[in-house]
Structures are given as C-alpha cells and as structure tokens.
Design an enzyme around this catalytic site. Structure first.
Site, short mmCIF file in Angstrom:
data_model
loop_
_atom_site.label_atom_id
_atom_site.label_comp_id
_atom_site.label_asym_id
_atom_site.label_seq_id
_atom_site.Cartn_x
_atom_site.Cartn_y
_atom_site.Cartn_z
N HIS A 9 -11.70 54.25 5.24
CA HIS A 9 -11.41 54.22 6.67
C HIS A 9 -12.50 54.93 7.48
CE1 HIS A 9 -10.32 58.48 6.73
NE2 HIS A 9 -9.68 58.26 5.58
N SER A 12 -11.56 60.01 10.77
CA SER A 12 -10.26 60.33 11.38
C SER A 12 -10.39 61.58 12.25
CB SER A 12 -9.21 60.56 10.30
OG SER A 12 -9.41 61.81 9.67
N LEU A 13 -9.34 61.83 13.02
CA LEU A 13 -9.33 63.02 13.88
C LEU A 13 -9.42 64.29 13.04
CD1 LEU A 13 -6.60 61.86 16.41
CD2 LEU A 13 -9.04 62.17 16.89
N THR A 21 -6.31 66.31 4.92
CA THR A 21 -5.43 65.31 5.53
C THR A 21 -4.38 64.80 4.56
OG1 THR A 21 -7.30 64.63 6.91
CG2 THR A 21 -5.37 63.21 6.90
N ARG A 60 -4.85 55.33 9.61
CA ARG A 60 -6.32 55.34 9.67
C ARG A 60 -6.92 54.24 8.82
NH1 ARG A 60 -4.40 59.79 6.87
NH2 ARG A 60 -5.35 60.35 4.87
N GLU A 87 -4.13 58.12 0.39
CA GLU A 87 -5.04 59.19 -0.01
C GLU A 87 -4.34 60.10 -1.02
OE1 GLU A 87 -7.64 60.59 -0.90
OE2 GLU A 87 -8.71 60.95 0.99
N ARG A 88 -5.12 60.85 -1.75
CA ARG A 88 -4.57 61.89 -2.61
C ARG A 88 -3.72 62.85 -1.77
NH1 ARG A 88 -8.42 66.71 -4.99
NH2 ARG A 88 -6.74 68.05 -5.80
N TYR A 90 -2.57 66.30 -0.74
CA TYR A 90 -3.18 67.63 -0.84
C TYR A 90 -2.17 68.77 -0.79
CZ TYR A 90 -8.16 66.66 -1.12
OH TYR A 90 -9.41 66.29 -1.56
N ARG A 115 -12.59 68.99 -5.92
CA ARG A 115 -13.48 68.14 -6.69
C ARG A 115 -13.11 67.98 -8.16
NH1 ARG A 115 -15.47 65.13 -3.04
NH2 ARG A 115 -16.95 64.37 -4.61
N GLY A 183 -10.88 58.10 0.71
CA GLY A 183 -11.95 58.60 -0.13
C GLY A 183 -11.57 58.76 -1.59
#
Length: 245
Positions: A9, A12-13, A21, A60, A87-88, A90, A115, A183
């Site tokens: 995407h 993003s903000l 995020t 997004r 997304e993963r 978090y 990572r 990502g």
C-alpha cells in the site's frame, strides 16, 4: 509464463508518523494517495491488465488497490478481501512511535521485534481498546484465531494458507493477478517464492506502492522478478524513486 504483481500500500498516516500500525485501520496519507496513482499509471503504461485482485481488510491496502485499478480503467475487476492478507499484528506496540519505543526498550530489542522472524512483540490483552475481535470484518474468526501479537512466522503461516487455497489456483488457471497488501505480508510471500533463508528475509524491505513483478513457471516457481517504473523494468538491485503524481 505466468505474471504476478505484488504491491505494498501507499504511505499511510502512521507510516508518516513513524508508528507501529499492524492491524490498526489507518488510512493513506496524501503522499500515499499520490503513490497509488503513480503505481496505477506505471502498470497501465507498461501494458499490464488483471483478471482478479486480492487485498486485506484494511483500508490502506484496499484504497491503494482501488486507486491502482481506477488509474488502469480496471475498476470492474473482481476484488477478494481477506484478513489473512492483513499486516503482521504488532500486539501492544500498535500505535506507538517507533523512536520512542526504542528509547524505552532499547534499539536492539525493538530491532529484534521488528526484523526477527520468530520473536513476537508484547501481546495485547483482551480488555485493551485496541483489541478488535468484535469488529464485524472479523466475525468469521474464532476467538483463538484472532491474534494478540504475531511474529513473521505467524504472519507467513496465514498468508501461505490463503495463497495455496485461493491465489495459486487462480494463477494456475491462467488468471492475471494483483495483490495489494502490506510490508510483512509481501515479505512473507517473497520469502516463500524465493525460498529465502531466515537471514535473507531479515534484510528484505518492501517499498510503498511500487509494483513488484514475479514471472513464474507453470508450477509457480519464480523465473525472475523486478520492480516496474514508468520506463519499464528496473535493473536488479535497484528500487525506483517515486515521482509526484
């Protein structure tokens, strides 16, 4: 030869604000909207078209896909959304500023959370307002399926389950496919497609809203891959810069 297009995407903000995020449903920034328009223009100029599209249930990625398809005059293409392309997650880091988190926990610890492939960040608790199990987009998930945190291995597991059940059969049937996602979702797919080692995926970065093309054989094994720009294929190892669009 089969072609697959992957696209992260647009900015993003919270990318702009340098925040974790994850599953938080943050919209695109103005720059992210421009990046998405540019990606659509790049794909159109290079003669790409699609039969089917896949994305997450986060706005997004959805909005990036909408804009790309609109720029290509392909708004009619069927779009399939799944939380498995999110997304993963978090965990308790979601919403926190990355620099401030590094100051609190140490840069090395935050680097490991971000990572490494098998270390999960601190988990959310079910009474945390960021816990979104009751969001209607997740109504098909059982309580034990909704993540409180994830490492990359967790993300890869759900992404590949969706790949094998939904996306790979479409590719093998000859459909031209685009995936608009995130990502770490795309890192998971690239790790699988390129058979990357754990060390190899640690240093892998996916830029926002630049089309990544995979040329695959009939068994969906990669022949080669490359990023696209307005001028066509980008030389291996290079990532094109965004232009104002």
């Amino acid at each position: 030869m089969i072609k697959l297009v992957l696209i992260r995407h647009g900015q993003s903000l919270w990318n702009l604000e340098n925040r974790f995020t994850g599953w938080t449903d943050v919209d695109l920034s103005e720059n992210g909207l421009s990046e998405a328009r540019e990606a659509g223009a790049i794909l159109k100029k290079n003669g790409y078209t699609f039969d089917v599209a896949y994305t997450s249930v986060l706005k997004r990625a959805i909005r990036t896909l909408w804009i790309v398809l609109h720029e290509m005059n392909l708004a009619w293409v069927p779009v399939h959304k799944s939380w498995k392309l999110n997304e993963r997650h978090y965990g308790a880091l979601q919403g926190l500023n990355k620099d401030e988190t590094a100051q609190k926990y140490g840069e090395e610890q935050v680097h490991i959370w971000r990572r490494s492939i098998d270390v999960r960040p601190p988990a959310l608790t079910e009474d945390d307002p960021r816990y979104e199990m009751n969001d209607p987009r997740y109504k098909t998930l059982k309580k034990g399926e909704f993540p409180l945190t994830e490492c990359l291995v967790d993300t890869e597991k759900r992404v590949l389950a969706y790949w094998h059940s939904e996306i790979a059969p479409k590719l093998k049937d000859g459909n031209k496919v685009i995936i608009s996602s995130h990502g770490n979702t795309i890192r998971s797919l690239v790790k699988y497609l390129d058979n990357l080692s754990s060390d190899g995926v640690v240093s892998l970065n996916i830029p926002t809203s630049i089309p990544l093309v995979y040329e695959l054989d009939e068994n969906l094994r990669p022949i080669r891959h490359y990023y696209l720009s307005m001028d066509g294929e980008v030389p291996e190892g290079e990532i094109p810069k965004h232009i104002t669009f």
